[in-house]
Design a protein around this motif. Structure first.
Motif, PDB file in Angstrom:
ATOM      1  N   VAL A 122     -14.207  99.852 -30.849  1.00 49.28           N
ATOM      2  CA  VAL A 122     -14.808 100.516 -32.020  1.00 49.28           C
ATOM      3  C   VAL A 122     -16.288 100.134 -32.115  1.00 49.28           C
ATOM      4  O   VAL A 122     -17.145 100.967 -32.418  1.00 49.28           O
ATOM      5  N   ALA A 123     -16.582  98.854 -31.817  1.00 41.65           N
ATOM      6  CA  ALA A 123     -17.971  98.400 -31.918  1.00 41.65           C
ATOM      7  C   ALA A 123     -18.813  98.907 -30.745  1.00 41.65           C
ATOM      8  O   ALA A 123     -20.024  99.098 -30.885  1.00 41.65           O
ATOM      9  N   LYS A 124     -18.155  99.129 -29.590  1.00 47.92           N
ATOM     10  CA  LYS A 124     -18.919  99.426 -28.366  1.00 47.92           C
ATOM     11  C   LYS A 124     -19.188 100.919 -28.164  1.00 47.92           C
ATOM     12  O   LYS A 124     -20.267 101.313 -27.761  1.00 47.92           O
ATOM     13  N   ARG A 125     -18.169 101.748 -28.417  1.00 55.05           N
ATOM     14  CA  ARG A 125     -18.331 103.176 -28.094  1.00 55.05           C
ATOM     15  C   ARG A 125     -18.605 103.984 -29.364  1.00 55.05           C
ATOM     16  O   ARG A 125     -17.722 104.116 -30.224  1.00 55.05           O
ATOM     17  N   PRO A 126     -19.808 104.546 -29.475  1.00 54.40           N
ATOM     18  CA  PRO A 126     -20.175 105.231 -30.729  1.00 54.40           C
ATOM     19  C   PRO A 126     -19.196 106.327 -31.139  1.00 54.40           C
ATOM     20  O   PRO A 126     -18.928 106.494 -32.329  1.00 54.40           O
ATOM     21  N   PHE A 127     -18.620 107.077 -30.186  1.00 53.92           N
ATOM     22  CA  PHE A 127     -17.727 108.157 -30.625  1.00 53.92           C
ATOM     23  C   PHE A 127     -16.438 107.604 -31.221  1.00 53.92           C
ATOM     24  O   PHE A 127     -15.856 108.193 -32.134  1.00 53.92           O
ATOM     25  N   ILE A 128     -16.031 106.406 -30.742  1.00 55.82           N
ATOM     26  CA  ILE A 128     -14.856 105.757 -31.340  1.00 55.82           C
ATOM     27  C   ILE A 128     -15.237 105.216 -32.724  1.00 55.82           C
ATOM     28  O   ILE A 128     -14.458 105.307 -33.679  1.00 55.82           O
ATOM     29  N   THR A 129     -16.453 104.675 -32.840  1.00 55.20           N
ATOM     30  CA  THR A 129     -16.908 104.132 -34.139  1.00 55.20           C
ATOM     31  C   THR A 129     -16.833 105.208 -35.230  1.00 55.20           C
ATOM     32  O   THR A 129     -16.246 104.978 -36.291  1.00 55.20           O
ATOM     33  N   VAL A 130     -17.405 106.383 -34.952  1.00 54.58           N
ATOM     34  CA  VAL A 130     -17.391 107.412 -36.010  1.00 54.58           C
ATOM     35  C   VAL A 130     -15.990 107.973 -36.237  1.00 54.58           C
ATOM     36  O   VAL A 130     -15.629 108.308 -37.364  1.00 54.58           O
ATOM     37  N   GLY A 131     -15.194 108.059 -35.153  1.00 55.92           N
ATOM     38  CA  GLY A 131     -13.803 108.529 -35.313  1.00 55.92           C
ATOM     39  C   GLY A 131     -13.041 107.563 -36.211  1.00 55.92           C
ATOM     40  O   GLY A 131     -12.311 107.977 -37.121  1.00 55.92           O
ATOM     41  N   PHE A 132     -13.255 106.273 -35.959  1.00 54.88           N
ATOM     42  CA  PHE A 132     -12.573 105.252 -36.751  1.00 54.88           C
ATOM     43  C   PHE A 132     -13.024 105.329 -38.214  1.00 54.88           C
ATOM     44  O   PHE A 132     -12.207 105.231 -39.135  1.00 54.88           O
TER      45      PHE A 132
END
Ligand code: HEM
Length: 217
Positions: A122-132
């Motif tokens: 979540v911290a590393k991949r921006p698309f996962i960050t916003v999805g989360f």
């Protein structure tokens, strides 16, 4: 014509019918999961990579349900069908249901249920960050979706909280845009739909005389 449509929307079975329609994507998922668990040939729509199918299918349906939920208010105004409001809560909860499945397809097959690995991702991949972020924003909305919570929070606070759905949908669209590598047409289409819905919302709150809280909740 309009009167019979109104009667249909007010019919007590109409909610059951909408509920069943909302379950259709889940039926596709359940059919594929059952085939997978039984070692049977997978249905054709799953393709060669079942995990990718589950991730994409549940992600697509989360976004669609978010946008459909947001479209209820403009539609009921344009079509002059206030009865449509009866379905908004259910549609929003289906968005939450599909995002939970979407999250499961990530935390399970992708992260092997390792929450520490997930937090790093979540911290590393921006698309996962916003999805989360989009997912986390929906949690308080799902929790407070009941009439008892509207009463507890008070209509105004409840409405303010539930405007987070716009932010969640925005994060969902950015998440989709960022994860797509080449053809951005579909994420851009979703972005355009969301922009129209957001503009409608802004325009209606700026132009209209203040509504009573009771009327909108
Ligand atoms: C409201 C929240 C969310 C929405 C609306 C959403 C939407 C989407 C959409 C539309 C797709 C692509 C579907 C396609 O290609 O057809 C997708 C893919 C994906 N999402 Fe989400 N998502 C959300 C939350 C999350 C969360 C919380 C996670 C994980 C923490 C996540 C992880 C993924 C992954 C791993 C993919 C596949 C990426 C790839 O193919 O490389 N999403 N999501």
């Amino acid at each position: 014509m309009r009167d019979s449509l109104r009667q249909l929307l007010l019919n007590r079975w109409s909610k059951v019918a909408v509920f069943l329609v909302c379950l259709i994507p889940f039926a596709f998922i359940a059919h594929a999961v059952i085939a997978l668990l039984r070692g049977l040939p997978l249905p054709g729509y799953v393709g060669a990579e079942p995990v990718a199918f589950f991730q994409h299918f549940t992600g697509d349906w989360t976004l669609r349900f978010l946008l459909i939920t947001l479209a209820v208010t403009p539609l009921r105004k344009f079509l002059n069908l206030p009865e449509l409001i009866r379905f908004r809560r259910m549609l929003g909860l289906f968005a939450f249901f599909y995002v939970c499945l979407h999250f499961l397809t990530y935390i399970g097959p992708d992260q092997a249920f390792a929450f520490s690995g997930m937090l790093k991702d979540v911290a590393k991949r921006p698309f996962i960050t916003v999805g989360f972020a989009a997912f986390v924003l929906l949690i308080p909305l799902a929790v407070t979706s009941t009439t008892a919570w509207i009463r507890r929070l008070g209509g105004k606070n409840w409405q303010a909280l539930h405007r987070l759905i716009y932010l969640s949908a925005l994060c969902g669209v950015v998440h989709y845009y960022w994860l797509v590598k080449s053809d951005h047409r579909l994420p851009l289409l979703y972005a355009a739909i969301l922009a129209v819905l957001l503009l409608y919302r802004l325009a209606s709150s700026l132009l209209r005389p203040r509504r009573t809280v009771a009327a909108t909740t």
